[in-house]
Design an enzyme around this catalytic site. Structure first.
Site, mmCIF file in Angstrom:
data_model
loop_
_atom_site.group_PDB
_atom_site.id
_atom_site.type_symbol
_atom_site.label_atom_id
_atom_site.label_comp_id
_atom_site.label_asym_id
_atom_site.label_seq_id
_atom_site.Cartn_x
_atom_site.Cartn_y
_atom_site.Cartn_z
ATOM 1 N N SER A 35 0.825 -1.209 0.000
ATOM 2 C CA SER A 35 0.000 0.000 0.000
ATOM 3 C C SER A 35 0.859 1.259 0.000
ATOM 4 C CB SER A 35 -0.933 -0.007 1.212
ATOM 5 O OG SER A 35 -1.842 -1.082 1.144
ATOM 6 N N GLY A 108 -5.672 -3.735 -7.568
ATOM 7 C CA GLY A 108 -6.639 -2.664 -7.381
ATOM 8 C C GLY A 108 -5.991 -1.296 -7.373
ATOM 9 N N GLU A 332 -8.574 -6.410 5.090
ATOM 10 C CA GLU A 332 -7.523 -7.238 4.503
ATOM 11 C C GLU A 332 -6.955 -8.234 5.510
ATOM 12 O OE1 GLU A 332 -3.665 -4.381 4.490
ATOM 13 O OE2 GLU A 332 -5.467 -3.635 3.511
#
Length: 454
Positions: A35, A108, A332
């Protein structure tokens, strides 16, 4: 050193999950956060000068992001500084260009973060990806860009594939968005908003907003680069136009990828040390520090490390309690936690994770199918799962092209002999080293005199 190739091998990658035969004495050093790596890559590509990423993640998702940014005109090159998992990266922004195709794979962050950059380029940018990516929701990002007068010449039907027609500028302004399905929709617009002529006022209008810590991560990364971001109310963000400062950024270890390793201590017993656990972070994986004690783990800090003591563990005869848990902050973590709940002694209900139906796979259906296939009893709810522990047996575990499904199977396999995961290579999405790290964890034994036979 080049980024990890972004192609997947279609052949099955069957992997017999190793069972724990003794208490663990694991020492795990994880690669960088996916991320953080992909957010910082985007911001470095939009910055006003070159910058560096120290200890970035090398995985399929980060390779896809690097390839996409290179296609759009950014120079990204390894440096001579090599960390434990690869080289640092020098990112040199260039004029954003179109007339290119971008492969999103199953990432994503790529399919959502890069279309706003494509709108700032000049020319058409075609986005496509894996078959599974075509099922992932994209409409909120497409509709938001349309509201900002960005054109989609092929009509952008709400999912991959689609084409963004970049004109070199986005006017910006105020828009509404329903981000109920993914916080990535919000981050996608916020990351590029400083480059919009008039910035952005974004309002979330949906009934829920999952994974808020990921939006906080985006805001923190923007502010660190000198961008003014106001949050006047819950679900509303104002990004002011202006330059994005170049930085040298050190990427934290991926704390969500730490979940299987930390949970392993509760399954196998013994201790697991996770190296360089940050004291302050926006990563939702940090919640493990307070979540794991709910199953009886003792979690302590030792210098820069986090140490998880699982006591005897399931394999040593410990009975773990079931939990009722809202995981809307960090969905997640759900696959790893659901795997643990399947090994508990009393029922659990995990809620706040309905949005996981739109991830790499429908994770709720996948978890139910895999655990029930081994003799478990998992029921899908509108917004989560109900797990009623049953004796489990060995058998096949499908990864469904999903890295977190594969690692969830490894957790179950610590306590259940004969679990075979059909595609351990899917972990390459965010942690290509998972099989080797997991094997080393299971093989590590306590010092003489402290190991127990099973």
């Amino acid at each position: 050193m080049e980024a990890t190739p972004n192609s997947r091998t279609p052949a099955p990658d069957f992997w017999a999950a190793p069972i724990a035969t003794h208490a663990l004495a694991g020492d795990v050093r994880l690669p960088g956060s996916k991320s953080l790596t992909n957010r910082e890559l985007v911001l470095a590509a939009l910055a006003d000068e070159p910058g560096r990423l120290h200890l970035p993640l090398y995985s399929r998702d980060s390779a896809l992001m690097i390839d996409g940014l290179r296609a759009l005109g950014t120079d990204i090159a390894p440096t001579g500084e090599v960390g434990p998992y690869g080289s640092d990266l020098l990112i040199t922004p260039g004029p954003l260009r179109g007339d290119v195709r971008i492969d999103c794979g199953l990432a994503g962050t790529v399919m959502r973060f890069l279309p706003p950059l494509a709108a700032l380029a000049v020319g058409d940018v075609v986005f496509d990806g894996d078959d599974g990516a075509r099922r992932r929701p994209m409409r909120p990002v497409i509709d938001a860009l349309r509201a900002l007068d960005v054109a989609f010449p092929d009509d952008g039907g709400g999912s991959l594939p689609f084409t963004v027609r970049g004109t070199g500028a986005v006017h910006g302004g105020a828009i509404d968005m329903d981000a109920s399905a993914s916080s990535q929709f919000v981050s996608a617009l916020l990351l590029s908003a400083p480059r919009f002529t008039n910035g952005l006022v974004l309002r979330h209008v949906g009934s829920r907003l999952p994974s808020i810590p990921h939006i906080d991560m985006t805001i923190a990364a923007l502010r660190a680069r000198g961008v003014t971001v106001d949050v006047p109310a819950s679900g509303e963000w104002h990004v002011h136009p202006g330059p994005i400062r170049a930085l040298d950024v050190t990427i934290e270890p991926d704390l969500s990828n730490a979940a299987p390793f930390a949970i392993a201590a509760l399954v196998a017993g013994g201790r697991v040390r996770i190296r360089t656990w940050p004291t302050q972070t926006t990563q939702v994986g940090a919640d493990l520090e307070t979540l794991l004690p709910r199953w009886g783990a003792r979690v302590t800090r030792d210098g820069d490390d986090l140490v998880i003591d699982g006591g005897d563990g399931v394999r040593g005869g410990a009975e773990l309690p079931g939990v009722d848990l809202d995981l809307s902050r960090g969905g997640e973590l759900a696959p790893a936690i659901v795997a643990l709940c399947a090994l508990a002694s009393t029922p659990s209900t995990i809620t706040g994770i309905g949005h996981l139906r739109g991830h790499e796979t429908d994770r709720l259906a996948a978890l139910a199918a895999d655990i029930n296939g081994l003799g478990g009893a998992v029921t899908e709810l509108d917004d989560g799962l109900r797990i009623e522990p049953r004796p489990l047996h060995g058998g096949g575990w499908k990864a469904f092209d999903d890295h977190r499904m594969a690692t969830a199977g490894a957790i179950v396999g610590l306590a259940v002999p004969g679990v075979v995961i059909d595609d351990i290579g899917s972990t390459g999405k965010t942690l290509p080293q998972f099989p080797e790290l997991w094997a080393a964890l299971v093989a590590a034994t306590p010092a003489a005199g402290t190991a127990r036979d099973r």
